[in-house]
Structure formats: C-alpha cells, structure tokens
Design a protein around this motif. Sequence first.
Motif, PDB file in Angstrom:
ATOM      1  N   THR A 145       0.696  -1.224  -0.045  1.00 30.01           N
ATOM      2  CA  THR A 145      -0.214   0.121  -0.200  1.00 30.01           C
ATOM      3  C   THR A 145       0.774   1.134  -0.043  1.00 30.01           C
ATOM      4  OG1 THR A 145      -0.213  -0.032   2.415  1.00 30.01           O
ATOM      5  CG2 THR A 145      -2.012  -1.180   1.102  1.00 30.01           C
ATOM      6  N   LEU A 146       2.162   1.104   0.491  1.00 34.34           N
ATOM      7  CA  LEU A 146       3.106   2.299   0.728  1.00 34.34           C
ATOM      8  C   LEU A 146       3.366   2.702  -0.847  1.00 34.34           C
ATOM      9  CD1 LEU A 146       5.141   1.342   3.666  1.00 34.34           C
ATOM     10  CD2 LEU A 146       3.460   2.954   3.499  1.00 34.34           C
ATOM     11  N   TRP A 147       3.168   1.757  -1.881  1.00 32.59           N
ATOM     12  CA  TRP A 147       3.631   2.054  -3.268  1.00 32.59           C
ATOM     13  C   TRP A 147       2.796   3.342  -3.857  1.00 32.59           C
ATOM     14  CZ3 TRP A 147       5.347  -2.758  -6.529  1.00 32.59           C
ATOM     15  CH2 TRP A 147       6.158  -3.511  -5.780  1.00 32.59           C
ATOM     16  N   ASP A 148       1.624   3.425  -3.276  1.00 34.28           N
ATOM     17  CA  ASP A 148       0.965   4.580  -3.737  1.00 34.28           C
ATOM     18  C   ASP A 148       1.627   5.979  -3.553  1.00 34.28           C
ATOM     19  OD1 ASP A 148      -0.992   2.782  -4.536  1.00 34.28           O
ATOM     20  OD2 ASP A 148      -2.136   3.144  -2.531  1.00 34.28           O
ATOM     21  N   ARG A 149       2.715   5.951  -2.659  1.00 36.18           N
ATOM     22  CA  ARG A 149       3.389   7.302  -2.592  1.00 36.18           C
ATOM     23  C   ARG A 149       4.159   7.630  -3.923  1.00 36.18           C
ATOM     24  NH1 ARG A 149       6.310   6.282   3.293  1.00 36.18           N
ATOM     25  NH2 ARG A 149       4.729   5.987   4.505  1.00 36.18           N
ATOM     26  N   CYS A 150       4.314   6.899  -4.833  1.00 36.11           N
ATOM     27  CA  CYS A 150       4.822   7.099  -6.170  1.00 36.11           C
ATOM     28  C   CYS A 150       3.768   7.454  -7.013  1.00 36.11           C
ATOM     29  CB  CYS A 150       5.614   5.916  -6.512  1.00 36.11           C
ATOM     30  SG  CYS A 150       7.074   5.539  -5.864  1.00 36.11           S
ATOM     31  N   GLN A 151       3.727   8.581  -7.573  1.00 34.91           N
ATOM     32  CA  GLN A 151       2.696   9.067  -8.363  1.00 34.91           C
ATOM     33  C   GLN A 151       3.094   9.161  -9.705  1.00 34.91           C
ATOM     34  OE1 GLN A 151       1.279  12.941  -7.080  1.00 34.91           O
ATOM     35  NE2 GLN A 151       1.950  12.361  -4.762  1.00 34.91           N
ATOM     36  N   VAL A 152       1.977   9.442 -10.685  1.00 33.97           N
ATOM     37  CA  VAL A 152       2.275   9.522 -12.079  1.00 33.97           C
ATOM     38  C   VAL A 152       2.717  10.550 -12.529  1.00 33.97           C
ATOM     39  CG1 VAL A 152       0.988   9.312 -14.349  1.00 33.97           C
ATOM     40  CG2 VAL A 152       0.163   7.784 -12.607  1.00 33.97           C
ATOM     41  N   TYR A 153       3.848  10.558 -13.256  1.00 35.99           N
ATOM     42  CA  TYR A 153       4.555  12.061 -13.789  1.00 35.99           C
ATOM     43  C   TYR A 153       4.035  12.001 -15.180  1.00 35.99           C
ATOM     44  CZ  TYR A 153       8.353  14.827 -14.888  1.00 35.99           C
ATOM     45  OH  TYR A 153       9.047  16.196 -15.317  1.00 35.99           O
ATOM     46  N   GLN A 154       3.616  13.444 -15.241  1.00 37.11           N
ATOM     47  CA  GLN A 154       3.287  13.967 -16.773  1.00 37.11           C
ATOM     48  C   GLN A 154       4.455  14.450 -17.493  1.00 37.11           C
ATOM     49  OE1 GLN A 154       0.030  13.781 -17.663  1.00 37.11           O
ATOM     50  NE2 GLN A 154       0.344  14.276 -19.753  1.00 37.11           N
ATOM     51  N   ILE A 155       4.958  13.512 -18.354  1.00 36.42           N
ATOM     52  CA  ILE A 155       6.149  13.755 -19.148  1.00 36.42           C
ATOM     53  C   ILE A 155       5.925  14.986 -20.101  1.00 36.42           C
ATOM     54  CG2 ILE A 155       7.911  12.968 -20.644  1.00 36.42           C
ATOM     55  CD1 ILE A 155       7.558  10.161 -19.596  1.00 36.42           C
ATOM     56  N   ASN A 156       4.696  14.687 -20.908  1.00 32.98           N
ATOM     57  CA  ASN A 156       4.337  15.795 -21.858  1.00 32.98           C
ATOM     58  C   ASN A 156       2.694  15.476 -21.932  1.00 32.98           C
ATOM     59  OD1 ASN A 156       3.849  13.746 -24.024  1.00 32.98           O
ATOM     60  ND2 ASN A 156       6.277  14.171 -24.159  1.00 32.98           N
ATOM     61  N   GLU A 157       2.263  16.320 -22.837  1.00 32.14           N
ATOM     62  CA  GLU A 157       0.731  16.346 -23.187  1.00 32.14           C
ATOM     63  C   GLU A 157       0.135  14.910 -23.410  1.00 32.14           C
ATOM     64  OE1 GLU A 157      -0.522  19.241 -25.870  1.00 32.14           O
ATOM     65  OE2 GLU A 157       0.054  21.184 -24.530  1.00 32.14           O
ATOM     66  N   ASN A 158       1.150  14.227 -24.094  1.00 27.02           N
ATOM     67  CA  ASN A 158       0.806  12.947 -24.647  1.00 27.02           C
ATOM     68  C   ASN A 158       1.362  11.937 -24.074  1.00 27.02           C
ATOM     69  OD1 ASN A 158      -0.844  14.005 -26.845  1.00 27.02           O
ATOM     70  ND2 ASN A 158       1.102  14.492 -27.947  1.00 27.02           N
ATOM     71  N   SER A 159       2.230  11.994 -23.067  1.00 26.31           N
ATOM     72  CA  SER A 159       2.846  10.884 -22.586  1.00 26.31           C
ATOM     73  C   SER A 159       2.697  10.952 -20.899  1.00 26.31           C
ATOM     74  CB  SER A 159       4.080  10.624 -23.231  1.00 26.31           C
ATOM     75  OG  SER A 159       4.957   9.825 -22.500  1.00 26.31           O
ATOM     76  N   THR A 160       2.513   9.992 -20.184  1.00 24.11           N
ATOM     77  CA  THR A 160       2.745   9.820 -18.826  1.00 24.11           C
ATOM     78  C   THR A 160       3.676   8.783 -18.239  1.00 24.11           C
ATOM     79  OG1 THR A 160       0.827   8.434 -18.631  1.00 24.11           O
ATOM     80  CG2 THR A 160       0.393  10.888 -18.445  1.00 24.11           C
TER      81      THR A 160
END
Length: 216
Positions: A145-160
């Motif tokens: 459950t601690l893994w949720d600390r890592c968030q999605v990073y927005q590289i650019n408009e079309n890529s995460t």
Amino acid sequence: MCSGGCAKCLGITLIPLAILSVLANILLFFPAGNVAQSNEHISREVFYLGGLLGSGVLMIFPALVFLGMKNNDCCGCCGNESCGKRFAMFSSILFAAIGFVGAAYSFIVSIVAINKGPICYLGKEGNEDIWNYPFADGNYLGNKTLWDRCQVYQINENSTFDTEVIITWNLTLFCILLIIGGVQGVLCAIQAINGLIGTICGDCKCCGCCGNDGPV
C-alpha cells in the motif's frame, strides 16, 4: 577434479554472470524502460555501478585467469616440473580475492538499494516537481500500500510515466544483482580454496609432464 579443470569450470560460469550483471546495471539507467528526463530521477545507487564495475568489469579479469588455468605450462620454471603450475595456482588466489571484492561491492550496493527503495515522483511543491526516496528501511517490501506514494508523472501532453512501475523495475534488477554478487562471491571463494590446494599439492594434469610420470 584437478585444480586446473575446476578453475576453468568456475571461469566459464563467471563470464555469463558478469555479462548479465552489466546488462542489469545498464537497464537501471532506464527507469521502467524509459529514458530519464534527469539524473535526479534515477536512484543514486545506480550510479555506484555495482553491477557494471563490481560484478561486471572487475569480474572479467579473474574469470579469464581461471579459464586459462587448465592450459598453463606445468614445467616452465627452471626445470622444476611443478613450479609453473603451482605459481599459476597461487596467482589465481590473488585474482579470486579481486573477484570476491568486486562481488561483495555489488552485493552491498544492491542491499542498500533494495532497502532504500527507488527515487519516485512525489508530486508538486508549488511549481517544482519533487523526486525523492519515499520509503525507509525496506518498509515498502512487506507493505504494498506504501507504493501509492509514487505518483504518475506527466512527461508531456501525450505521455505519462507511472513511477510506481519504477519500484518493480528497480527491485527486480537489484535482486538480480544481489543474487549474482552472492553467487560470484561463493565461486571466487571456492577458487581461492582450489588455488591454495593447487599451490600446495600441484595439479594432477601435470602427470607425465617433462618426463615426470607421477602427479606433482
């Protein structure tokens, strides 16, 4: 098995392990298979090059020495049939020690990296992206459950970039390096013992060498 033949088998085993170690370390520079936007997005332990130098390049030299042990001249030392082989076996102990140090270095770096966990994207603070170690003392290993600390990073408009994947990526590769380092350390320790036996007792492959019909 004669000491020279045993050394050759160990050398044959160390070569693919060293290559695999180098590849694992290189893959760590590409978090989750992506090109990092900055070196700050890569865990610092990756730059210690435990797999590339310790279990990789540094292990190649002992492996090559071990591979050549079986073909070393038994009678190359001032007419003494056993001197050449005994000296070669003694030198292999020194290279085994070098290999053991390299394997130990990779092993320790891997333990530290696994315990700390990877650097992850933790969100924004104002307009600044925060990348840091979100875990401590390996607490994430038994608590997913601690893994949720890592968030999605927005590289650019079309890529995460889902940085949670970094956890699995780093954990898998550093575990591979940990296992390889442990196996290499054991193999080098075996060769140190084998080399000591060969130095004291000689190698049975010297039988008949230079007219000597018995083992040296």
